[in-house]
Every structure is written in C-alpha cells, then in structure tokens.
Motif scaffolding. Structure first.
Motif, short mmCIF file in Angstrom:
data_model
loop_
_atom_site.label_atom_id
_atom_site.label_comp_id
_atom_site.label_asym_id
_atom_site.label_seq_id
_atom_site.Cartn_x
_atom_site.Cartn_y
_atom_site.Cartn_z
N ALA A 1 -7.76 -8.54 10.23
CA ALA A 1 -9.16 -8.11 10.30
C ALA A 1 -9.50 -7.69 11.72
O ALA A 1 -9.03 -8.27 12.70
N LYS A 2 -10.33 -6.65 11.82
CA LYS A 2 -10.84 -6.18 13.11
C LYS A 2 -12.22 -5.57 12.90
O LYS A 2 -12.40 -4.74 12.00
N ASN A 3 -13.17 -6.02 13.72
CA ASN A 3 -14.55 -5.53 13.63
C ASN A 3 -15.09 -5.64 12.20
O ASN A 3 -15.69 -4.71 11.67
N LYS A 4 -14.84 -6.81 11.60
CA LYS A 4 -15.34 -7.15 10.27
C LYS A 4 -14.77 -6.27 9.16
O LYS A 4 -15.28 -6.24 8.05
N GLN A 5 -13.68 -5.58 9.45
CA GLN A 5 -13.00 -4.75 8.47
C GLN A 5 -11.57 -5.24 8.31
O GLN A 5 -10.89 -5.54 9.29
N GLN A 6 -11.08 -5.33 7.07
CA GLN A 6 -9.71 -5.76 6.82
C GLN A 6 -8.77 -4.57 6.64
O GLN A 6 -9.16 -3.52 6.11
N TYR A 7 -7.53 -4.79 7.09
CA TYR A 7 -6.51 -3.76 7.03
C TYR A 7 -5.20 -4.37 6.54
O TYR A 7 -4.93 -5.56 6.74
N LEU A 8 -4.38 -3.55 5.91
CA LEU A 8 -3.04 -3.91 5.49
C LEU A 8 -2.05 -3.17 6.38
O LEU A 8 -2.10 -1.94 6.49
N LEU A 9 -1.16 -3.93 7.02
CA LEU A 9 -0.05 -3.35 7.78
C LEU A 9 1.21 -3.50 6.96
O LEU A 9 1.55 -4.61 6.52
N SER A 10 1.92 -2.40 6.74
CA SER A 10 3.13 -2.42 5.93
C SER A 10 4.26 -1.69 6.65
O SER A 10 4.09 -0.56 7.11
N ALA A 11 5.40 -2.37 6.76
CA ALA A 11 6.62 -1.71 7.24
C ALA A 11 7.31 -1.12 6.03
O ALA A 11 8.06 -1.81 5.33
N ASN A 12 7.03 0.14 5.75
CA ASN A 12 7.60 0.83 4.58
C ASN A 12 9.02 1.28 4.92
O ASN A 12 9.27 2.44 5.23
N ARG A 13 9.94 0.32 4.82
CA ARG A 13 11.29 0.52 5.32
C ARG A 13 12.00 1.71 4.68
O ARG A 13 12.64 2.51 5.37
N GLU A 14 11.94 1.80 3.36
CA GLU A 14 12.70 2.86 2.69
C GLU A 14 12.11 4.24 2.93
O GLU A 14 12.80 5.25 2.76
N ALA A 15 10.85 4.29 3.35
CA ALA A 15 10.22 5.56 3.73
C ALA A 15 10.27 5.78 5.24
O ALA A 15 9.74 6.79 5.73
N ASN A 16 10.88 4.83 5.98
CA ASN A 16 10.92 4.89 7.45
C ASN A 16 9.54 5.09 8.04
O ASN A 16 9.35 5.87 8.98
N GLU A 17 8.57 4.33 7.52
CA GLU A 17 7.17 4.56 7.88
C GLU A 17 6.46 3.27 8.26
O GLU A 17 6.50 2.28 7.51
N VAL A 18 5.79 3.28 9.40
CA VAL A 18 4.80 2.26 9.74
C VAL A 18 3.47 2.73 9.17
O VAL A 18 3.02 3.85 9.48
N ALA A 19 2.80 1.92 8.35
CA ALA A 19 1.57 2.36 7.70
C ALA A 19 0.49 1.29 7.83
O ALA A 19 0.77 0.10 7.69
N VAL A 20 -0.73 1.75 8.08
CA VAL A 20 -1.91 0.87 8.10
C VAL A 20 -2.89 1.42 7.07
O VAL A 20 -3.20 2.62 7.06
N TYR A 21 -3.37 0.52 6.20
CA TYR A 21 -4.32 0.89 5.15
C TYR A 21 -5.63 0.16 5.38
O TYR A 21 -5.65 -1.05 5.66
N GLN A 22 -6.73 0.86 5.23
CA GLN A 22 -8.04 0.21 5.26
C GLN A 22 -8.34 -0.32 3.85
O GLN A 22 -8.14 0.37 2.86
N ILE A 23 -8.83 -1.55 3.79
CA ILE A 23 -9.11 -2.20 2.51
C ILE A 23 -10.60 -2.16 2.23
O ILE A 23 -11.41 -2.52 3.08
N SER A 24 -10.95 -1.72 1.04
CA SER A 24 -12.36 -1.69 0.64
C SER A 24 -12.49 -2.12 -0.81
O SER A 24 -11.51 -2.09 -1.57
N THR A 25 -13.67 -2.56 -1.19
CA THR A 25 -13.91 -3.00 -2.56
C THR A 25 -14.61 -1.91 -3.37
O THR A 25 -14.98 -2.15 -4.53
N LYS A 26 -14.82 -0.75 -2.82
CA LYS A 26 -15.49 0.34 -3.54
C LYS A 26 -14.50 1.38 -4.01
O LYS A 26 -13.45 1.58 -3.39
#
Length: 334
Positions: free
Chosen positions: A309-334
């Motif tokens: 969480a940062k600034n009251k917002q939650q995020y998902l950090l994923s090491a997408n190994r098979e895609a060779n990708e560092v990814a950050v997703y913003q999480i929302s309920t809408k």
C-alpha cells in the motif's frame, strides 16, 4: 476486484521481489534468478530504475534490514538447483545506490530469513537448503537442512551456525508468521519455533503431504488463519487447510508448476493470490475456502507476488518470470 497494470519493465527470469521502505525513501526491489541484474524502482519518483547489481544474479531470497535501506540477498543459486556455490551478500544503501559485501558461501540455500531477537537488537538467522549435496541437478538423495544461527550486522557475519536434526527433501517453501515460521518440503509442512530463555529452536511437523510453498490468511473472516499450500514440488494443484491443518478443499483444475503464492488483506478482507509457471501461466485471486478464483491474467508465469500500500492505495507487484516482466497493478473494487 480489478487489477490494472500501471507499470511494466523487462527483466530476464525475474524472480525475487521485496518492498523496501525506510528513511523517507520507498522502493521495490526485483532480482533475476539467472546471471542477470537486480533493480530498484523508486516509488516516489515514477518508478525510476537503479541497478543494484548488473550480473551475478541467481537470487532466490531478499531480506530487508529493518529501519534501513540495506538488505541481504542470495546469489548464484544456479545452474538450476545444483547450487553448490550459492552465497549471501549484504547490500548497503549509499544515498544513490547500493554497495555490496559478500557474507559468504552457503551451499544450496534457497530461502533464508533474519528474525529480530526481542530486546537485544540482534538477529537470528534461518537458512533452508533445498538439498545438502548433489551429484546432478535432479539428485535428491541428500535431503536439505534447516540452518540456524546469529547474524551480526556490524560485521556482516553469520555466527554459531548449526543444522537442526530434521532433514527435509526438496526444502523449497518458507513463510514467516507471528513468532514462528513455516517450512515446507517433500515430507510436508513444519513449524519452526524460535528460541527463548527457556527453550531451544524447535521444528514440529504439522502436515505430511508434499508441499512446495505455503501462505496464510483469514479468508473466511472467522478470526482464525487458513493456509493455502501448493501440493507437490512445484505442483499442479492447491490444498486449503483450516487453522488446525485439516484439509478443507483441493483445486479442481491443474495449474502446472505452481509457484507464486501470497495471502493477506486486500480492500478490507483477506484473499490469496496464486500463480503458476507452465500451461496457461496464470495469476489468480482466490476468494474463499472452496478455492473459487478470479483470473487476473494469463501467459505471465509469475514466480513471486506481493501486495503493498502507498498513499492509501493498494498495488500488486508481480515478477512475471515467464514473460520476463516486472509488473505493478493498481487494485480497485470498481
């Protein structure tokens, strides 16, 4: 629940991840399991990238040192699981980047942790070796050990190292709980209690089914933790346990090479996250005891995931190994 990708970067075979926050600075750290870099991304400066190290990867574990921007990491856990020359290094923040100190070689250490000792300011060390020795990559005849000792941060040194009596084959998973740790392998799930003034380290078996990795969350809101386990070594199914490690449910569909697993609070209630690295290489949000899930994405093959969480917002950090990708997703309920 909606997961919207807000950041992406390429990193070959990205694997280990960590949030590193102290001294009014805020980073995510991502390292490769191959002979590739480790990067720090500044969460206060539009994910500005700093190279922590450029080569000598093979990183399975990152462990922060509380109250600082320093951390410890494994390196050289390659080729494959035949990692006789695996080592632990300390990374010390110098204001703009990190300076490295090699602590030493620790063969086959796949997961490790530093446990703050009550009141003393020192750290207990827990190191889990996936095997004790190997003649070739798929040689599992010499089971792994759970090493314990003390970490001296001033000297960047591990002392009083010794192996506990129980040997664990394919000792792969580790999860720190409140006051103890869970360790998993072919013989099942174990609880590691830390020493006290009246007792030594204690390793107790909780379940006997072969387990690769484990996470904990109160997914049904009853005030007790449930446990999600990847069954089999990099196995293709999940098992849900209740607070007493009674089996509640198993997954209905194969998820080959299960690897990424996390449990905790998202948007006010507990969930699990799970990702697998073969087949459709999916990442999903698990919502209940029956393992009902919502797919976040496919063809990702995540190795590790975490929520922050940062600034009251939650995020998902994923090491997408098979895609060779560092990814950050913003999480929302809408």
């Amino acid at each position: 629940m909606k997961f919207s990708k807000i950041f992406s970067d390429q990193l070959d075979h990205c694997y280990a991840i960590m949030r590193l926050q102290a001294l009014d600075r805020d980073f995510i750290i991502v390292a490769s399991e191959e002979n590739q870099p480790c990067y720090a991304y500044d969460l206060d400066n539009h994910f500005k990238k700093t190279t922590v190290w450029s080569t000598v990867g093979g990183t399975m574990t990152l462990v922060p040192l509380p109250g600082s921007l320093n951390f410890l990491a494994t390196q050289k856990f390659y080729p494959g699981f035949n990692s006789q020359h695996c080592r632990i290094v300390k990374e010390t923040f110098n204001g703009t980047g990190w300076d490295q100190t090699v602590i030493g070689e620790f063969p086959y250490i796949h997961r490790f942790d530093l446990i703050p000792q009550p009141e003393s300011g020192a750290y207990w060390y827990v190191g889990c070796s996936i095997a004790n020795s190997k003649k070739f990559t798929d040689d599992w005849l010499d089971p792994g050990k759970v090493w314990v000792g003390t970490y001296d941060d001033e000297q960047a040194k591990l002392t009083d190292l010794r192996a506990l009596p129980i040997r664990i084959t394919k000792n792969h998973g580790y999860h720190r709980m409140a006051g103890y740790s869970l360790i998993t392998g072919a013989e099942g799930i174990f609880r590691l209690d830390y020493p006290s003034q009246t007792s030594d380290w204690h390793l107790q078996q909780l379940a006997q089914k072969e387990t690769s990795d484990i996470a904990a969350a109160d997914i049904n809101g009853d005030g007790q933790l449930e446990y999600l386990a990847i069954e089999g070594f990099h196995g293709s199914r999940l098992r849900m346990y209740d607070a007493n490690f009674n089996s509640v449910a198993t997954s209905k569909f194969a998820t080959p090479f299960g690897h990424a697993i996390w449990g905790g609070e998202i948007a006010g209630r507990d969930y699990f996250l799970f990702g697998w690295r073969a087949g459709k290489q999916g990442l999903e949000l698990i919502k209940d005891l029956q393992l009902d899930a919502t797919l976040i994405g496919e063809h990702l093959g995540p190795s590790n995931v975490t929520v922050f969480a940062k600034n009251k917002q939650q995020y998902l950090l994923s090491a997408n190994r098979e895609a060779n990708e560092v990814a950050v997703y913003q999480i929302s309920t809408k």
